[in-house]
Design an enzyme around this catalytic site. Structure first.
Site, PDB file in Angstrom:
ATOM      1  N   GLY A   1       0.957  -1.001  -0.414  1.00 19.85           N
ATOM      2  CA  GLY A   1       0.256   0.337   0.135  1.00 19.85           C
ATOM      3  C   GLY A   1       0.660   0.945   0.111  1.00 19.85           C
ATOM      4  O   GLY A   1       2.015   0.955   0.567  1.00 19.85           O
ATOM      5  N   CYS A   2       0.825   2.139  -0.304  1.00 16.21           N
ATOM      6  CA  CYS A   2       1.330   3.122  -0.715  1.00 16.21           C
ATOM      7  C   CYS A   2       1.482   4.452   0.271  1.00 16.21           C
ATOM      8  O   CYS A   2       2.402   5.327   0.793  1.00 16.21           O
ATOM      9  CB  CYS A   2       0.763   4.190  -1.427  1.00 16.21           C
TER      10      CYS A   2
END
Lengths: 420, 134
Positions: free
Chosen positions: B47-48
């Site tokens: 995930g960022c």
């Protein structure tokens, strides 16, 4: 002729900067999000477009759409004229010496990759060094990493101080006869810190290095003069300076561009093609393979016209007034910590709220109609150096207002109530 | 135990975003935290913007999951996902229409891969696990 144009611009009376009128030039500012009036504070990611820029695209497709540089008919002549006038407009915008020094690209990232893959491959070899800074956007790191890996060169990052400012002393320590290139952002996208590029360029030239400036964040805020800066390359994007996405510029000093091999091969960039060999077109076309983003270039000229109708120093002052107001208000929230403070910076408020995850804060702001960016801002090495997972970044433009700053702080109070 | 129906009922009862988010945040706060020792690179879901960890266990033909995130609202979203997937058989997991569930909750945008919150990647991971055990 170009000098006359420049003089004309100076003598023309400037439009008065009236914030109400200016806001009405940007139709999107009337939008509602989540049933609330949009407060757009994500200008560092991309800027909104004035009606004149939107009209320029529309007008092009309604009246002039045709391929450029073919010269076969009236429409193509007209499209070519608009396209090439836009190039001269950009030349004057950044005070470049000639139109041949203005290369159209898709944006800052492509401009930097172009230099890495052409000038870089010709001029940087095993044992050479490229200096970047810890503040860089990934776009001004990764192209150099790719180059360094393939030619055996080293990439050296300049440290930052705790306030987010570049450590200039460390920069001068890194400079040596091995330095072939310094690639530095004019303004940090994550923090808004303005780097001392003029001094850096002088210092780099003294050791014989070339300098590329990533101007993506500077073009919408500062008056750029590439000749005064004496940088070797300057890269910037249209979309951050009120022009469309997918259009950008690489400026390079003519002798450097002339000596560089082409990058992409195809139409337009050639002079003569045969199976026994191909000769390449002259500047700037040598680097512009394929049908260009014609409407993007024309709309970029419209964006420049929009900006230059005002006294730009006055606009910068207005933006600084906003950021100073926001910085002062930040003191009312004890948990708020501004990242990048007490230094020369532009209208960016990058901060954390201690005890809250920046993404949570961003989501609560979004529900209140406020657009900010949260996370690492494509600057992971910077976040690592600051020991942060990310920040909340409110980046202001000249169409933002103090009322919007007030609403941001009200919304932050609400976020705190929810999350703490 | 909270069921997907409970969550749909509760969230549809609120008419302000404030109440909806307060409820999600409360769900996030009530999600049992994962042991810090388990928060390793291998358990991390890409995930960022926020981090999501997952530790699955398969026992008596049922999956149970320990999940966590460093962001509070994402923890709430994880609790919503867990209402659907925790202590369920692989067949039940495969048959559950998570897209429709999130649509009904008006939270579908959080399941988009571009959100960068790791939620979508976690859902994909759970579905893959269920498929490999079915």
């Amino acid at each position: 002729m170009n000098n006359i144009t420049a003089l004309d611009n100076q003598t023309n009376a400037k439009r008065k900067f009236d914030i109400k009128e200016v806001r009405s030039d940007f139709p999107i500012l009337n939008e509602k999000v989540h049933n609330q009036s949009l407060i757009y504070l994500d200008n560092g990611a991309t800027s909104q477009k004035p009606q004149t820029v939107i009209d320029a695209i529309d007008n092009y497709y309604q009246h002039f759409n045709s391929n450029v540089h073919r010269g076969a008919h009236a429409l193509s002549d007209k499209a070519t004229e608009l396209f090439e006038n836009a190039r001269v407009k950009v030349q004057n915008f950044i005070r470049a010496n000639s139109r041949e020094e203005i290369i159209w690209t898709r944006g800052t990232t492509e401009s930097i990759n172009l230099v890495a893959q052409t000038w870089g491959r010709e001029n940087i070899g095993a044992g050479d060094e490229i200096i970047v800074t810890t503040l860089e956007h990934h776009s001004n790191i990764v192209p150099w990493q790719i180059l360094c890996e393939s030619v055996g060169a080293r990439l050296l990052p300049v440290n930052i101080k705790t306030n987010g400012e570049l450590d200039y002393e460390h920069f001068t320590q890194l400079l040596s006869a091995k330095t072939k290139l310094v690639a530095v952002g004019h303004i940090s996208n994550a923090l808004g810190v303005i780097n001392p590029v003029e001094d850096m360029i002088k210092a780099a030239h003294q050791v014989g290095a070339k300098v590329l400036i990533d101007g993506a964040q500077a073009a919408p805020h500062l008056v750029i003069d590439v000749q005064q800066l004496d940088c070797d390359f300057y890269a910037f994007s249209g979309h951050k300076m009120f022009a469309p996405t997918g259009i950008g510029v690489l400026y390079g000093k003519r002798d450097l561009l002339d000596a560089m091999p082409p990058w992409h091969g195809g139409g337009e960039m050639i002079e003569k093609v045969s199976f026994s060999g191909t000769t390449f077109n002259k500047l700037p076309y040598k680097f512009e393979a394929g049908t260009p983003n014609i409407e993007g270039s024309i709309a970029m000229a419209a964006a420049i016209d929009y900006l230059e109708q005002f006294d730009r120093d006055g606009m910068t002052e207005y933006e600084m007034d906003l950021i100073n107001y926001a910085t002062e208000k930040a003191q009312s929230i004890p948990e708020m910590k501004i990242i990048g403070s007490d230094c020369n910076k532009t209208s960016v408020l990058s901060f954390i709220i201690e005890g809250c995850h920046s993404q949570d804060v961003g989501m609560i702001l979004d529900q209140q109609g406020i657009a900010v960016r949260t996370g690492h801002h494509c600057a992971m090495p910077l976040m690592d150096a600051l020991d942060l997972k990310g920040t909340i970044r409110a980046s202001f433009s000249f169409y933002n207002t103090k009322q919007e700053v007030d609403k941001l702080f009200e919304a932050l109070e609400k976020a705190k109530q929810f999350l703490m | 135990m909270t069921t997907p129906e409970d969550i749909i009922d509760t969230l549809s009862f609120f008419d302000s975003w404030e109440d909806r988010y307060k409820y999600m945040i409360d769900l996030g706060k009530s999600l049992p935290p994962m042991d810090d020792a388990l928060k390793t690179e291998e358990r991390l879901v890409p995930g960022c913007q926020s981090l999501v960890w997952i530790e699955p266990t398969f026992e008596n033909d049922k999956f149970s999951f320990q999940v966590d995130s460093d962001a509070l609202i994402v923890r709430g979203l994880l609790a919503i996902v867990m209402a659907a997937y925790n202590n369920k058989s692989s067949q039940q997991i495969i048959e559950f229409d998570i897209q429709n569930y999130f649509s009904q909750l008006d939270l579908i945008k959080h399941l988009s891969p571009t959100r960068g919150n790791g939620l979508q990647a976690m859902v994909e991971k759970i579905k893959q696990l269920a498929t490999s055990y079915s």
